[in-house]
Design a protein around this motif. Structure first.
Motif, PDB file in Angstrom:
ATOM      1  N   THR A  33       0.842  -1.201   0.000  1.00  0.00           N
ATOM      2  CA  THR A  33       0.000   0.000   0.000  1.00  0.00           C
ATOM      3  C   THR A  33       0.876   1.249   0.000  1.00  0.00           C
ATOM      4  OG1 THR A  33      -1.757  -1.177   1.160  1.00  0.00           O
ATOM      5  CG2 THR A  33      -1.851   1.229   1.202  1.00  0.00           C
ATOM      6  N   ALA A  34       1.941   1.229   0.778  1.00  0.00           N
ATOM      7  CA  ALA A  34       2.871   2.365   0.794  1.00  0.00           C
ATOM      8  C   ALA A  34       3.484   2.573  -0.587  1.00  0.00           C
ATOM      9  CB  ALA A  34       3.957   2.141   1.841  1.00  0.00           C
ATOM     10  N   GLY A  35       3.770   1.478  -1.286  1.00  0.00           N
ATOM     11  CA  GLY A  35       4.304   1.573  -2.645  1.00  0.00           C
ATOM     12  C   GLY A  35       3.318   2.199  -3.609  1.00  0.00           C
ATOM     13  N   VAL A  36       2.041   1.883  -3.457  1.00  0.00           N
ATOM     14  CA  VAL A  36       1.015   2.483  -4.319  1.00  0.00           C
ATOM     15  C   VAL A  36       0.933   3.986  -4.050  1.00  0.00           C
ATOM     16  CG1 VAL A  36      -1.452   2.546  -4.888  1.00  0.00           C
ATOM     17  CG2 VAL A  36      -0.316   0.344  -4.516  1.00  0.00           C
ATOM     18  N   PHE A  37       0.950   4.373  -2.774  1.00  0.00           N
ATOM     19  CA  PHE A  37       0.937   5.796  -2.424  1.00  0.00           C
ATOM     20  C   PHE A  37       2.140   6.501  -3.035  1.00  0.00           C
ATOM     21  CE2 PHE A  37      -2.081   5.208   1.182  1.00  0.00           C
ATOM     22  CZ  PHE A  37      -2.909   6.278   0.902  1.00  0.00           C
ATOM     23  N   GLU A  38       3.297   5.851  -2.949  1.00  0.00           N
ATOM     24  CA  GLU A  38       4.517   6.443  -3.492  1.00  0.00           C
ATOM     25  C   GLU A  38       4.393   6.652  -4.999  1.00  0.00           C
ATOM     26  OE1 GLU A  38       9.084   5.093  -4.043  1.00  0.00           O
ATOM     27  OE2 GLU A  38       8.234   4.836  -2.025  1.00  0.00           O
ATOM     28  N   GLU A  39       3.808   5.691  -5.688  1.00  0.00           N
ATOM     29  CA  GLU A  39       3.616   5.843  -7.130  1.00  0.00           C
ATOM     30  C   GLU A  39       2.648   6.982  -7.434  1.00  0.00           C
ATOM     31  OE1 GLU A  39       5.181   4.481  -9.861  1.00  0.00           O
ATOM     32  OE2 GLU A  39       6.470   3.969  -8.193  1.00  0.00           O
ATOM     33  N   GLN A  40       1.580   7.073  -6.660  1.00  0.00           N
ATOM     34  CA  GLN A  40       0.594   8.125  -6.903  1.00  0.00           C
ATOM     35  C   GLN A  40       1.133   9.493  -6.559  1.00  0.00           C
ATOM     36  OE1 GLN A  40      -3.146   6.779  -5.123  1.00  0.00           O
ATOM     37  NE2 GLN A  40      -4.160   7.873  -6.758  1.00  0.00           N
ATOM     38  N   GLU A  41       1.899   9.577  -5.505  1.00  0.00           N
ATOM     39  CA  GLU A  41       2.410  10.860  -5.035  1.00  0.00           C
ATOM     40  C   GLU A  41       3.875  11.035  -5.418  1.00  0.00           C
ATOM     41  OE1 GLU A  41       0.317  12.980  -3.800  1.00  0.00           O
ATOM     42  OE2 GLU A  41      -1.300  11.511  -3.721  1.00  0.00           O
ATOM     43  N   GLY A  42       4.302  10.366  -6.477  1.00  0.00           N
ATOM     44  CA  GLY A  42       5.702  10.359  -6.890  1.00  0.00           C
ATOM     45  C   GLY A  42       6.308  11.717  -7.123  1.00  0.00           C
ATOM     46  N   HIS A  43       5.481  12.696  -7.450  1.00  0.00           N
ATOM     47  CA  HIS A  43       6.020  14.033  -7.699  1.00  0.00           C
ATOM     48  C   HIS A  43       6.709  14.599  -6.460  1.00  0.00           C
ATOM     49  CE1 HIS A  43       2.025  14.780  -5.992  1.00  0.00           C
ATOM     50  NE2 HIS A  43       2.510  15.932  -5.571  1.00  0.00           N
ATOM     51  N   LEU A  44       6.423  14.035  -5.306  1.00  0.00           N
ATOM     52  CA  LEU A  44       7.054  14.512  -4.083  1.00  0.00           C
ATOM     53  C   LEU A  44       8.452  13.930  -3.889  1.00  0.00           C
ATOM     54  CD1 LEU A  44       4.007  14.142  -1.647  1.00  0.00           C
ATOM     55  CD2 LEU A  44       4.791  16.214  -2.814  1.00  0.00           C
ATOM     56  N   THR A  45       8.681  12.742  -4.450  1.00  0.00           N
ATOM     57  CA  THR A  45       9.937  12.046  -4.168  1.00  0.00           C
ATOM     58  C   THR A  45      10.732  11.652  -5.402  1.00  0.00           C
ATOM     59  OG1 THR A  45       8.795   9.919  -4.132  1.00  0.00           O
ATOM     60  CG2 THR A  45       9.025  11.061  -2.030  1.00  0.00           C
ATOM     61  N   GLN A  46      10.148  11.788  -6.588  1.00  0.00           N
ATOM     62  CA  GLN A  46      10.810  11.315  -7.798  1.00  0.00           C
ATOM     63  C   GLN A  46      11.051  12.467  -8.763  1.00  0.00           C
ATOM     64  OE1 GLN A  46       8.165   8.338  -9.363  1.00  0.00           O
ATOM     65  NE2 GLN A  46       8.128   7.192  -7.460  1.00  0.00           N
ATOM     66  N   SER A  47      12.105  12.344  -9.554  1.00  0.00           N
ATOM     67  CA  SER A  47      12.397  13.394 -10.529  1.00  0.00           C
ATOM     68  C   SER A  47      11.411  13.364 -11.693  1.00  0.00           C
ATOM     69  CB  SER A  47      13.831  13.253 -11.048  1.00  0.00           C
ATOM     70  OG  SER A  47      14.004  11.986 -11.653  1.00  0.00           O
ATOM     71  N   GLU A  48      10.838  12.191 -11.980  1.00  0.00           N
ATOM     72  CA  GLU A  48       9.817  12.061 -13.024  1.00  0.00           C
ATOM     73  C   GLU A  48       8.505  11.720 -12.342  1.00  0.00           C
ATOM     74  OE1 GLU A  48      10.832   9.505 -16.298  1.00  0.00           O
ATOM     75  OE2 GLU A  48      12.961   9.919 -15.984  1.00  0.00           O
ATOM     76  N   PRO A  49       7.622  12.706 -12.185  1.00  0.00           N
ATOM     77  CA  PRO A  49       6.393  12.470 -11.422  1.00  0.00           C
ATOM     78  C   PRO A  49       5.420  11.522 -12.120  1.00  0.00           C
ATOM     79  CG  PRO A  49       6.364  14.641 -12.408  1.00  0.00           C
ATOM     80  CD  PRO A  49       7.717  14.056 -12.688  1.00  0.00           C
ATOM     81  N   GLY A  50       4.508  10.981 -11.328  1.00  0.00           N
ATOM     82  CA  GLY A  50       3.461  10.130 -11.865  1.00  0.00           C
ATOM     83  C   GLY A  50       3.797   8.665 -11.760  1.00  0.00           C
TER      84      GLY A  50
END
Length: 101
Positions: A33-50
């Motif tokens: 579930t945390a991984g799904v949140f991370e994918e959805q909110e990727g713009h907060l932690t990843q250089s390529e959002p989404g």
């Protein structure tokens, strides 16, 4: 259905599965579930959002394995979450650009 809606449904089913799961299945579900949140909110932690399609495919594979270990209605919730992941991928995921591989 929008990509965001698919992932929202994945999270809802994972939450339902967590509520019915025994240990250590519930611990693994919380991690997924945390991984799904991370994918959805990727713009907060990843250089390529989404969400990334390959990451969602990986989540579906993890859910497949977890369904084999679970029992009762937990299995149904996990399989439904997995199916939402696959629907997300089949509909092209969140990728705006065509994939070039």
């Amino acid at each position: 259905m929008s990509a965001d809606e698919h992932l929202k449904r994945v999270r809802e089913r994972l939450q339902a599965a967590t509520e019915t799961a025994n240990r250590p299945i519930d611990t693994q579900l919380n991690s997924i579930t945390a991984g799904v949140f991370e994918e959805q909110e990727g713009h907060l932690t990843q250089s390529e959002p989404g969400p990334k399609v390959d990451r969602v495919v990986e989540l579906a594979e993890k859910l497949d394995g977890l369904a084999e270990e679970a029992s009762g209605e937990t299995v149904d919730h996990i399989r439904t979450a997995r199916n939402h992941c696959l629907e997300y991928v089949e509909e092209g995921g969140g990728d705006e650009q065509p994939r070039t591989e």
